[in-house]
Design a protein around this motif. Sequence first.
Motif, PDB file in Angstrom:
ATOM      1  N   TYR A 238      -9.177  -5.031   2.525  1.00  0.00           N
ATOM      2  CA  TYR A 238      -9.513  -3.650   2.180  1.00  0.00           C
ATOM      3  C   TYR A 238      -8.309  -2.752   2.495  1.00  0.00           C
ATOM      4  N   PRO A 239      -8.057  -1.714   1.692  1.00  0.00           N
ATOM      5  CA  PRO A 239      -6.925  -0.824   1.976  1.00  0.00           C
ATOM      6  C   PRO A 239      -7.149   0.101   3.167  1.00  0.00           C
ATOM      7  N   ASP A 240      -8.399   0.262   3.587  1.00  0.00           N
ATOM      8  CA  ASP A 240      -8.681   1.014   4.804  1.00  0.00           C
ATOM      9  C   ASP A 240      -9.958   0.459   5.418  1.00  0.00           C
ATOM     10  N   ASP A 241     -10.143   0.723   6.693  1.00  0.00           N
ATOM     11  CA  ASP A 241     -11.228   0.118   7.459  1.00  0.00           C
ATOM     12  C   ASP A 241     -12.407   1.077   7.548  1.00  0.00           C
ATOM     13  N   ASN A 242     -13.103   1.273   6.438  1.00  0.00           N
ATOM     14  CA  ASN A 242     -14.253   2.172   6.416  1.00  0.00           C
ATOM     15  C   ASN A 242     -15.427   1.584   7.180  1.00  0.00           C
ATOM     16  N   TRP A 243     -16.163   2.447   7.809  1.00  0.00           N
ATOM     17  CA  TRP A 243     -17.363   2.053   8.535  1.00  0.00           C
ATOM     18  C   TRP A 243     -18.590   2.145   7.640  1.00  0.00           C
ATOM     19  N   GLU A 244     -18.394   2.618   6.431  1.00  0.00           N
ATOM     20  CA  GLU A 244     -19.532   2.902   5.572  1.00  0.00           C
ATOM     21  C   GLU A 244     -19.213   2.477   4.150  1.00  0.00           C
ATOM     22  N   ALA A 245     -20.221   1.965   3.475  1.00  0.00           N
ATOM     23  CA  ALA A 245     -20.096   1.651   2.047  1.00  0.00           C
ATOM     24  C   ALA A 245     -21.387   2.114   1.378  1.00  0.00           C
TER      25      ALA A 245
ATOM     26  N   LEU B  25       0.817  -1.216   0.000  1.00  0.00           N
ATOM     27  CA  LEU B  25       0.000   0.000   0.000  1.00  0.00           C
ATOM     28  C   LEU B  25       0.845   1.258   0.000  1.00  0.00           C
ATOM     29  N   GLU B  26       2.027   1.197   0.589  1.00  0.00           N
ATOM     30  CA  GLU B  26       2.934   2.352   0.543  1.00  0.00           C
ATOM     31  C   GLU B  26       3.342   2.647  -0.897  1.00  0.00           C
ATOM     32  N   ARG B  27       3.318   1.647  -1.755  1.00  0.00           N
ATOM     33  CA  ARG B  27       3.631   1.816  -3.182  1.00  0.00           C
ATOM     34  C   ARG B  27       2.394   2.209  -3.985  1.00  0.00           C
ATOM     35  N   GLY B  28       1.198   2.124  -3.375  1.00  0.00           N
ATOM     36  CA  GLY B  28      -0.021   2.560  -4.045  1.00  0.00           C
ATOM     37  C   GLY B  28      -1.030   1.440  -4.257  1.00  0.00           C
ATOM     38  N   ASP B  29      -2.249   1.855  -4.627  1.00  0.00           N
ATOM     39  CA  ASP B  29      -3.337   0.902  -4.838  1.00  0.00           C
ATOM     40  C   ASP B  29      -3.040  -0.080  -5.960  1.00  0.00           C
ATOM     41  N   GLU B  30      -2.314   0.365  -6.975  1.00  0.00           N
ATOM     42  CA  GLU B  30      -2.000  -0.516  -8.094  1.00  0.00           C
ATOM     43  C   GLU B  30      -1.204  -1.733  -7.625  1.00  0.00           C
ATOM     44  N   ALA B  31      -0.161  -1.504  -6.841  1.00  0.00           N
ATOM     45  CA  ALA B  31       0.641  -2.617  -6.306  1.00  0.00           C
ATOM     46  C   ALA B  31      -0.218  -3.488  -5.394  1.00  0.00           C
ATOM     47  N   PHE B  32      -1.103  -2.861  -4.625  1.00  0.00           N
ATOM     48  CA  PHE B  32      -1.963  -3.585  -3.690  1.00  0.00           C
ATOM     49  C   PHE B  32      -2.823  -4.623  -4.414  1.00  0.00           C
ATOM     50  N   VAL B  33      -3.495  -4.226  -5.503  1.00  0.00           N
ATOM     51  CA  VAL B  33      -4.380  -5.171  -6.192  1.00  0.00           C
ATOM     52  C   VAL B  33      -3.616  -6.129  -7.106  1.00  0.00           C
ATOM     53  N   GLU B  34      -2.474  -5.707  -7.592  1.00  0.00           N
ATOM     54  CA  GLU B  34      -1.731  -6.580  -8.500  1.00  0.00           C
ATOM     55  C   GLU B  34      -0.897  -7.622  -7.760  1.00  0.00           C
ATOM     56  N   GLU B  35      -0.355  -7.283  -6.590  1.00  0.00           N
ATOM     57  CA  GLU B  35       0.527  -8.202  -5.873  1.00  0.00           C
ATOM     58  C   GLU B  35      -0.067  -8.729  -4.569  1.00  0.00           C
ATOM     59  N   GLY B  36      -1.065  -8.039  -4.032  1.00  0.00           N
ATOM     60  CA  GLY B  36      -1.647  -8.426  -2.751  1.00  0.00           C
ATOM     61  C   GLY B  36      -2.265  -9.814  -2.714  1.00  0.00           C
ATOM     62  N   PRO B  37      -3.064 -10.198  -3.730  1.00  0.00           N
ATOM     63  CA  PRO B  37      -3.655 -11.534  -3.671  1.00  0.00           C
ATOM     64  C   PRO B  37      -2.629 -12.658  -3.530  1.00  0.00           C
ATOM     65  N   ASP B  38      -1.481 -12.546  -4.187  1.00  0.00           N
ATOM     66  CA  ASP B  38      -0.464 -13.592  -4.060  1.00  0.00           C
ATOM     67  C   ASP B  38       0.119 -13.653  -2.653  1.00  0.00           C
ATOM     68  N   ILE B  39       0.247 -12.495  -2.006  1.00  0.00           N
ATOM     69  CA  ILE B  39       0.736 -12.491  -0.623  1.00  0.00           C
ATOM     70  C   ILE B  39      -0.231 -13.253   0.279  1.00  0.00           C
ATOM     71  N   VAL B  40      -1.532 -13.015   0.097  1.00  0.00           N
ATOM     72  CA  VAL B  40      -2.532 -13.709   0.910  1.00  0.00           C
ATOM     73  C   VAL B  40      -2.564 -15.195   0.566  1.00  0.00           C
TER      74      VAL B  40
END
Length: 194
Positions: free
Chosen positions: A161-168, A24-39
Amino acid sequence: MSRTVDADPNPTVRRMYDELGELLERGDEAFVEEGPDIVKNAIAEPGFFDGVSTAHADQGGYTREKVIGDPDGHVVRYMEWPPEYALMPHEHHGRPCFEVLVEGQLVLSDLSATTVGENEYTFDVIETTTADPGEAAVVDPRENEIHAVYSPVRSRSLHVYPDDNWEAYGYVPKDDSTSDAVDVYERESFQLRE
């Protein structure tokens, strides 16, 4: 309002969470492109689910339990979906999110909204992704933000989620829809925290 840090989860969960934070420090793009593999890699490790659970989902709705999430940070939730459950079209504040399926099967549909009146919308399906265990379904607002989820069988997933929103924002069927051929929806704000 001050929030406290959750009790430390097991080391495998904490390591995964920290790696997601670095993305996430690298941005949303890195989060969605590389995050699933980390999980995916983390849940394959022995002991990942030590102390990680979610409540049983009755037919009327899904359950979501926080796995980890530091104050003002990203969050991972463990969700259970009952069979044949459809989650309304919704969006997450222009931010991405993704699910990694643990058990069962989930169908994620990206939707295109057409405004047909004041706070009235119809939807067309742009693309549908079916996730089986170990696979990810990604919501990337650079491509499309509004999506719906369907669980054909009882399923469990980790939702990040990239942040813990209370609302959607969700889209609910309009009661007095004037057309029998097309479903009309209204956009509403929903509180997400238990």
